[in-house]
Design an enzyme around this catalytic site. Sequence first.
Site, mmCIF file in Angstrom:
data_model
loop_
_atom_site.group_PDB
_atom_site.id
_atom_site.type_symbol
_atom_site.label_atom_id
_atom_site.label_comp_id
_atom_site.label_asym_id
_atom_site.label_seq_id
_atom_site.Cartn_x
_atom_site.Cartn_y
_atom_site.Cartn_z
ATOM 1 N N CYS A 122 32.332 54.252 48.265
ATOM 2 C CA CYS A 122 31.880 55.464 47.596
ATOM 3 C C CYS A 122 33.112 56.317 47.315
ATOM 4 O O CYS A 122 34.173 56.124 47.868
ATOM 5 C CB CYS A 122 30.922 56.225 48.512
ATOM 6 N N ARG A 174 34.752 53.274 39.644
ATOM 7 C CA ARG A 174 34.086 52.457 40.675
ATOM 8 C C ARG A 174 32.626 52.219 40.329
ATOM 9 O O ARG A 174 32.001 51.336 40.907
ATOM 10 C CB ARG A 174 34.112 53.148 42.031
ATOM 11 N N TRP A 209 27.932 54.382 45.737
ATOM 12 C CA TRP A 209 27.713 53.034 45.187
ATOM 13 C C TRP A 209 26.671 52.413 46.097
ATOM 14 O O TRP A 209 26.975 51.953 47.182
ATOM 15 C CB TRP A 209 29.035 52.268 45.201
ATOM 16 N N ASN A 226 30.805 57.657 53.800
ATOM 17 C CA ASN A 226 31.005 56.325 53.236
ATOM 18 C C ASN A 226 31.066 55.365 54.413
ATOM 19 O O ASN A 226 31.805 55.606 55.369
ATOM 20 C CB ASN A 226 32.330 56.281 52.453
ATOM 21 N N GLY A 227 30.239 54.314 54.407
ATOM 22 C CA GLY A 227 30.316 53.321 55.467
ATOM 23 C C GLY A 227 28.943 52.957 56.003
ATOM 24 O O GLY A 227 27.926 53.123 55.337
ATOM 25 N N GLU A 246 36.673 26.486 40.502
ATOM 26 C CA GLU A 246 36.855 27.943 40.399
ATOM 27 C C GLU A 246 38.293 28.258 40.004
ATOM 28 O O GLU A 246 38.547 29.122 39.166
ATOM 29 C CB GLU A 246 36.476 28.620 41.708
ATOM 30 N N LYS A 290 39.355 30.371 36.613
ATOM 31 C CA LYS A 290 40.231 31.547 36.611
ATOM 32 C C LYS A 290 41.348 31.371 35.582
ATOM 33 O O LYS A 290 41.677 32.292 34.833
ATOM 34 C CB LYS A 290 40.802 31.755 38.010
ATOM 35 N N GLU A 321 39.921 31.558 31.949
ATOM 36 C CA GLU A 321 39.440 32.861 31.451
ATOM 37 C C GLU A 321 40.542 33.916 31.450
ATOM 38 O O GLU A 321 40.450 34.908 30.741
ATOM 39 C CB GLU A 321 38.222 33.333 32.231
ATOM 40 N N HIS A 361 38.203 7.255 38.061
ATOM 41 C CA HIS A 361 37.092 6.800 37.200
ATOM 42 C C HIS A 361 37.241 7.303 35.777
ATOM 43 O O HIS A 361 36.264 7.453 35.055
ATOM 44 C CB HIS A 361 35.761 7.269 37.811
ATOM 45 N N LYS A 386 31.880 41.494 31.381
ATOM 46 C CA LYS A 386 31.716 41.464 32.843
ATOM 47 C C LYS A 386 30.330 40.948 33.216
ATOM 48 O O LYS A 386 30.155 40.277 34.214
ATOM 49 C CB LYS A 386 31.932 42.860 33.441
HETATM 50 C C1 AGP Z 1 33.773 34.750 36.599
HETATM 51 O O1 AGP Z 1 35.150 35.086 36.695
HETATM 52 C C2 AGP Z 1 33.180 35.156 35.277
HETATM 53 N N1 AGP Z 1 33.368 36.533 35.029
HETATM 54 C C3 AGP Z 1 31.757 34.647 35.092
HETATM 55 O O2 AGP Z 1 31.774 33.254 35.258
HETATM 56 C C4 AGP Z 1 30.692 35.228 36.058
HETATM 57 O O3 AGP Z 1 30.908 34.748 37.360
HETATM 58 C C5 AGP Z 1 29.319 34.747 35.566
HETATM 59 O O4 AGP Z 1 29.116 35.263 34.260
HETATM 60 C C6 AGP Z 1 28.176 35.196 36.472
HETATM 61 O O5 AGP Z 1 28.133 36.602 36.509
HETATM 62 P P1 AGP Z 1 27.191 37.283 37.614
HETATM 63 O O6 AGP Z 1 27.751 36.879 38.947
HETATM 64 O O7 AGP Z 1 27.284 38.756 37.372
HETATM 65 O O8 AGP Z 1 25.789 36.751 37.422
#
Ligand code: AGP
Length: 637
Positions: A15, A47, A96, A122-123, A506, A510, A513, A529, A632
Amino acid sequence: MRTYLTPLRKIRLMCGIVGYVSKASVDNADHSALDVVLSGLKRLEYRGYDSAGVALVTAGGELETAKKAGKLSALTDELAEHPLPAAQTGIGHTRWATHGGPTDANAHPHLADGGKLAVIHNGIIENFAHLKADLVAEGVEFLSQTDTEVAAAQLAKNFQTTGDLTEAMRVTATQLEGAFTLLAVHADAPGTVVAARRNSPLVIGLGEGENFLGSDVAAFIDYTRTAVEIGQDEVVTITPDAVVITDIEGNEVQGTQYEVNWDTAAAEKGGFASFMDKEIHDQPQAVADTLLGRMDTDGKLALDEMHIDETVLKTIDKIVVIACGTAAYAGQVARYAIEHWCRVPVEVELAHEFRYRDPVVNEKTLVVAISQSGETMDTIMAVRHARQQGAKVIAICNTYGSTIPRESDAALYTHAGPEIAVASTKAFLSQVVACYLLGLYLAQLRGNKFRDEIAAILTELQAIPAKVQRVLDEDKEQVLALARRNQDVDSVLFLGRHVGFPVAMEGALKLKELAYIHAEGFAAGELKHGPIALIDDGQLVIIVVPSKRGRDSLHAKVISNIQEVRARGANTVVIAEEGDEEVREFASEVIYVPETTTLMAPLLTTVPLQIFAMELATAKGLDVDQPRNLAKSVTVE
Ligand code: AGP
């Protein structure tokens, strides 16, 4: 019979907190307490939050408050309509929410002592239920279900006894268990703000005839760049001309003074160059906060909002994880653990594929929907489909009150705090941890694991924050250099086996993207394979090597996979457990992470891959917080 495991804890983390006192009279002051508090809350706005509130104490000794659910603009609109009297003492808070609705009632400040005391927090106060029972027995009435209001009542009780706000705060801090930053003002103490902290951020800002408090320096950087660090379990009293810090016993201590040389934009990122860098470094705290408050007093797992009958959870015969992107990889990691602990088959489905597959889902299926934002439309639609088929759905989510937990039968919240960077980092680690908590809870409920076995696993989980911190402290420079040396690569392969396989995927995501580089994560055993045809001289291959103490022969098999690619000219970078000397001869570079158990390893091996992708993108001059083409939260199917 519906049994709920624990009362809802009101968990508030990350927060925004601001405190201010000034000796200037309201008539000739450059800025009022309200100006300072609102501008500080605005600085903390990135935030994200669900409610905001302020408390002011006028020179005449009146306490005035305003609080509103919604964004800061909802509070400022409220204040425009119902202005508060001018004052030079004030505190402010943005919440938050991860537990407890984003409502006016749950917004801070919370009042006590007949409305003369205001507290922001906060906490998590772990023992708030016990304190509340004693206070109720003494006739105290509560307006909210929050732990903060209990802290305020406890402080009021101690203020009545001691007659001194600082001493009352010190006594209160000794009576609280858990993590907290508390700020308090009292109508009988104009010109004074008192605070206490434990495992939650608080910093002092020093001015001329005015002093500040904030959850970070962004709260007051518009007014002063002279800051003072506050240690653990310390109590702070600020007045216009003095700042007094004491330890929990009341002994005066000196804080560490420093000049904030960040610009305001950097201050909002905690001094880091990007939100992504900040959030990578938030990970020890995000893991710790996701674990906090998840066990009851006798060490049993106690998961809030698990509003699914235990009888149902005992009878499920399949678990289906639905998610997208990084969240799906968290589910892939968790699958190994949950199957190992619970002996229930776990499928991990990409949400956008799930309902078109015509999946076999029914009332004996437990669906786990993982989502940081809680607004991913693909996952929302999959949740709806699963529920139509009769399945129970648990949401693992980082955003309280978002669509996915609202449309699920239960929610297990990660406590990573707001994740601003589009590329998910701390949410990933928190999602894995939350999935592990769910798996251990199911193992506990279904009797697959003895309590001592579960306790041992939780002990290793609780050691993870410090181990992630070690990775950040000990590996970061090596990984940054590795990324810079490879900034011109045009493809990278990531290999892993067992829980290392989703980590490899993963890591590849990273890089894709953030650095816009083609990257692919493979199960190391799959290489021969077909994909091994990709290996050419100098091809960069990053391999996540399991512990030698893990599953039998897995380590040896990955070593042979490394030999396969090296024999074809690959440039092999290995992520391995410290002490594993065997990998050296097969690696052009080894990045060591601390020792942990097989299933906990992803919480450590992922971190160098996050840093690698971030730094390679940075070296290419790319925006790591807002990569091209991405959002996002993907709120369309
Ligand atoms: C991950 O770095 C991406 N931003 C994307 O794959 C994300 O994880 C995916 O769109 C799922 O989003 P969410 O966790 O908000 O559902």
